[in-house]
Motif scaffolding. Structure first.
Motif, short mmCIF file in Angstrom:
data_model
loop_
_atom_site.label_atom_id
_atom_site.label_comp_id
_atom_site.label_asym_id
_atom_site.label_seq_id
_atom_site.Cartn_x
_atom_site.Cartn_y
_atom_site.Cartn_z
N LEU A 6 0.16 -18.74 -94.00
CA LEU A 6 -0.61 -19.01 -95.21
C LEU A 6 -1.29 -20.37 -95.14
N PHE A 7 -0.54 -21.40 -94.77
CA PHE A 7 -1.13 -22.73 -94.75
C PHE A 7 -2.08 -22.93 -93.58
N ALA B 175 -10.32 -24.41 -95.67
CA ALA B 175 -10.78 -25.70 -96.22
C ALA B 175 -11.66 -26.45 -95.22
N SER B 176 -11.33 -26.38 -93.94
CA SER B 176 -12.08 -27.15 -92.95
C SER B 176 -13.41 -26.50 -92.57
N ARG B 177 -13.50 -25.18 -92.69
CA ARG B 177 -14.70 -24.48 -92.24
C ARG B 177 -15.67 -24.09 -93.34
N SER B 178 -15.24 -24.14 -94.56
CA SER B 178 -16.08 -23.62 -95.63
C SER B 178 -16.69 -24.74 -96.46
N LEU C 256 0.44 -31.71 -99.15
CA LEU C 256 1.08 -32.15 -97.92
C LEU C 256 1.14 -31.03 -96.89
N LEU C 257 1.49 -29.83 -97.34
CA LEU C 257 1.56 -28.69 -96.43
C LEU C 257 0.18 -28.33 -95.88
N LEU C 258 -0.86 -28.52 -96.67
CA LEU C 258 -2.22 -28.25 -96.20
C LEU C 258 -2.64 -29.24 -95.12
N GLN C 259 -2.05 -30.43 -95.13
CA GLN C 259 -2.41 -31.44 -94.13
C GLN C 259 -1.75 -31.20 -92.80
N GLN C 260 -0.69 -30.44 -92.76
CA GLN C 260 0.11 -30.28 -91.54
C GLN C 260 -0.52 -29.34 -90.55
#
Length: 136
Positions: free
Chosen positions: A83-84, A91-94, A132-136
Motif C-alpha cells: 500500500l505505501f 505521490a512522486s509520479r503524479s 512517516l510511512l509514506l516517506q519510507q
C-alpha cells in the motif's frame, strides 16, 4: 468491477483491470480496505504506532515504528508495504491535485486506522504516522 475481477483470480494484473488509471486503482484499494471486517491496523499495534511518532530523536522514532510493524502478522505487513509503496509512487509520479504525500496521508489515515472516537492529539499522531510511512 475492479475488486470482483481481482478477487475472482482470473487476473492479477491491476494495471490492466484498472485500465492504467492510478485513481481507479487507489479508489478500488480504498473500497477493499474499508470492506475488511477488522481495521488494517488494529490494537495493540495501533496504539504503539501512535505513541512511536512522539519519540525523539527521529532515528529512534523510525526504529520504533519499524519494530512495531515487525510485530504485526506477516499478511498485514505485506499489505501495508505494498500500500505505501503504491501511495509513495503515486505521490512522486503524479502532478494531479490531491496526490501529494500530504494529501494522500490525510485521506489514507482514515482508511487504515480504527474508526472509534479520537481526540485532536490522536488524529495528529495518526497523520504523522501515515506521513512517516509514506516517506519510507
Amino acid at each position: 468491477d475492479v475488486i470482483g475481477s481481482l478477487s475472482s483470480g482470473r487476473t492479477r494484473d491491476v494495471a490492466a483491470v484498472c485500465r492504467d488509471s492510478a485513481q481507479l486503482a487507489a479508489a478500488s484499494l480504498a473500497a477493499y480496505i474499508r470492506s475488511l471486517p477488522e481495521p488494517l491496523v488494529g490494537p495493540p499495534h495501533y496504539e504503539a504506532l501512535c505513541a512511536a511518532v512522539d519519540i525523539e530523536p527521529y532515528g529512534e522514532r523510525v526504529a520504533s515504528v519499524r519494530d512495531t510493524l515487525g510485530g504485526m502478522p506477516e499478511s498485514t505487513q505485506t499489505v501495508l508495504h505494498r500500500l505505501f509503496r503504491f501511495l509513495s509512487t503515486l505521490a512522486s509520479r503524479s502532478a494531479a491535485r490531491g496526490n501529494s504525500a500530504e494529501a494522500l496521508a490525510q485521506v489514507w489515515t482514515a482508511m487504515i486506522t480504527p474508526t472509534y472516537e479520537r481526540g485532536r492529539a490522536l488524529l495528529r499522531n495518526e497523520f504523522r504516522l501515515v506521513g512517516l510511512l509514506l516517506q519510507q
